[in-house]
Design an enzyme around this catalytic site. Structure first.
Site, PDB file in Angstrom:
ATOM      1  N   GLY A 108       0.800  -1.214   0.000  1.00 15.76           N
ATOM      2  CA  GLY A 108       0.000   0.000   0.000  1.00 15.76           C
ATOM      3  C   GLY A 108       0.836   1.268   0.000  1.00 15.76           C
ATOM      4  N   LEU A 115      -4.381  -6.118  -4.840  1.00 15.70           N
ATOM      5  CA  LEU A 115      -3.434  -5.008  -4.749  1.00 15.70           C
ATOM      6  C   LEU A 115      -2.068  -5.468  -4.241  1.00 15.70           C
ATOM      7  CD1 LEU A 115      -2.954  -1.948  -5.001  1.00 15.70           C
ATOM      8  CD2 LEU A 115      -3.732  -1.730  -2.618  1.00 15.70           C
ATOM      9  N   ASP A 116      -1.035  -5.203  -5.034  1.00 14.12           N
ATOM     10  CA  ASP A 116       0.359  -5.485  -4.678  1.00 14.12           C
ATOM     11  C   ASP A 116       0.606  -6.958  -4.365  1.00 14.12           C
ATOM     12  OD1 ASP A 116       0.917  -2.780  -4.977  1.00 14.12           O
ATOM     13  OD2 ASP A 116       0.587  -2.339  -2.865  1.00 14.12           O
ATOM     14  N   GLU A 117      -0.186  -7.846  -4.949  1.00 16.97           N
ATOM     15  CA  GLU A 117      -0.002  -9.271  -4.689  1.00 16.97           C
ATOM     16  C   GLU A 117       0.179 -10.077  -5.970  1.00 16.97           C
ATOM     17  OE1 GLU A 117      -2.737 -11.088  -2.032  1.00 16.97           O
ATOM     18  OE2 GLU A 117      -2.555  -9.542  -0.496  1.00 16.97           O
TER      19      GLU A 117
END
Length: 283
Positions: A199, A225-227
């Site tokens: 994040g 998100l961001d994975e």
């Protein structure tokens, strides 16, 4: 002779390597580089092959290999090694990654053709001048206009025939629909050594935790998100004396080199997605 890069994945079984090599040899090809990986956990076999072949033998090879691929249940791709990948870059206010990528492209270090740059801020906010000469699309976005802005992004992607979209510190979260549209062809740089400090404001949170190393992660974009599957990461040592501003400064260097490495690996067909992970045949 022309150089081709073949990438493939399929359920692992005996005889794959021999069959692939035979198809190349049968059609007058010469293998110049080969790498393979057998994922024992998923039972999936991965391979990257570079070979030279005469133009007149290419059609026969493609036909023969399609039959082989069908028998082994392969997902495969054959790319002309010399043809530049059409690449679209997206950026917000921080342009260090953008400038680095453009510099490498102009030097010929990356086999890419930059077909445009999209920014959600006017190009006047950029510190680099390397974007001059490329089409710059200023597409501001707010919560209320996000759907319309992303529709315009999709139009540009389709209009330019972009094969790869790079989020070069583009500080907007893409919608699930946009992630699906760009699946497998969108690379992001996250200023954190994921999965830690996901994040926003990761350097501030890293400073609060007193970390002794900071890092950056480049990954494929997914709706989570961001994975997304990680392509490349790197770290740098820091100390208790470093302020959040110090971490941000050091982080810029890490972000530049991590994103550049990930993009280079993708352009050279060295990254194969393996579920939530990747197989990276590095060089």
């Amino acid at each position: 002779m022309t150089s081709r890069i073949l990438t493939l994945s399929c359920p692992n079984t005996a005889g794959i390597v021999a069959e692939v090599a035979a198809r190349v040899a049968d059609n007058g090809g010469n293998i110049t580089e080969a790498a393979q990986f057998d994922d024992q956990f998923s039972g999936t076999f991965f391979m990257r092959l570079r070979f030279d072949i005469a133009e007149e033998g290419l059609g026969a090879f493609t036909t023969a290999f399609a039959e082989t691929a069908g028998r082994f249940g392969m997902e495969w791709r054959l790319k002309d090694a010399a043809r530049p990948t059409r690449m679209l870059l997206m950026v917000s206010k921080f342009d260090h990654c953008l400038g680095d990528l453009l510099y490498r492209v102009k030097l010929g270090e990356m086999n890419a053709d930059v077909v445009g740059i999209i920014g959600n801020h006017p190009e006047e906010v950029l510190h680099t001048s390397l974007h001059k000469g490329f089409d710059y699309h200023h597409l501001p976005v707010t919560k209320d206009t996000k759907a319309q802005q992303e529709a315009e992004v999709r139009r540009i992607v389709e209009e330019t025939d972009a094969e790869l979209v790079v989020l070069a510190r583009y500080m907007q979260v893409l919608s699930d629909e946009m992630c699906q549209f760009l699946a497998g062809r969108c690379i992001n740089i996250h200023h954190s050594f994921l999965p830690g400090f996901k994040g926003a404001r990761p350097y501030d949170r890293a400073h609060e935790r007193g970390v002794k190393m900071i890092g950056a992660t480049s990954h494929y974009v997914t709706a989570d998100l961001d994975e997304g599957p990680i392509i490349y990461q790197d770290v740098e040592a820091v100390s208790h004396a470093d302020t959040p501003a110090d971490l941000i400064g050091k982080g810029r260097d890490i972000e530049r080199r991590v994103l550049a490495r990930a993009v280079h690996l993708h352009l050279d067909q060295r990254v194969l997605v393996n579920g939530r992970k990747t197989v990276v045949f590095g060089k």
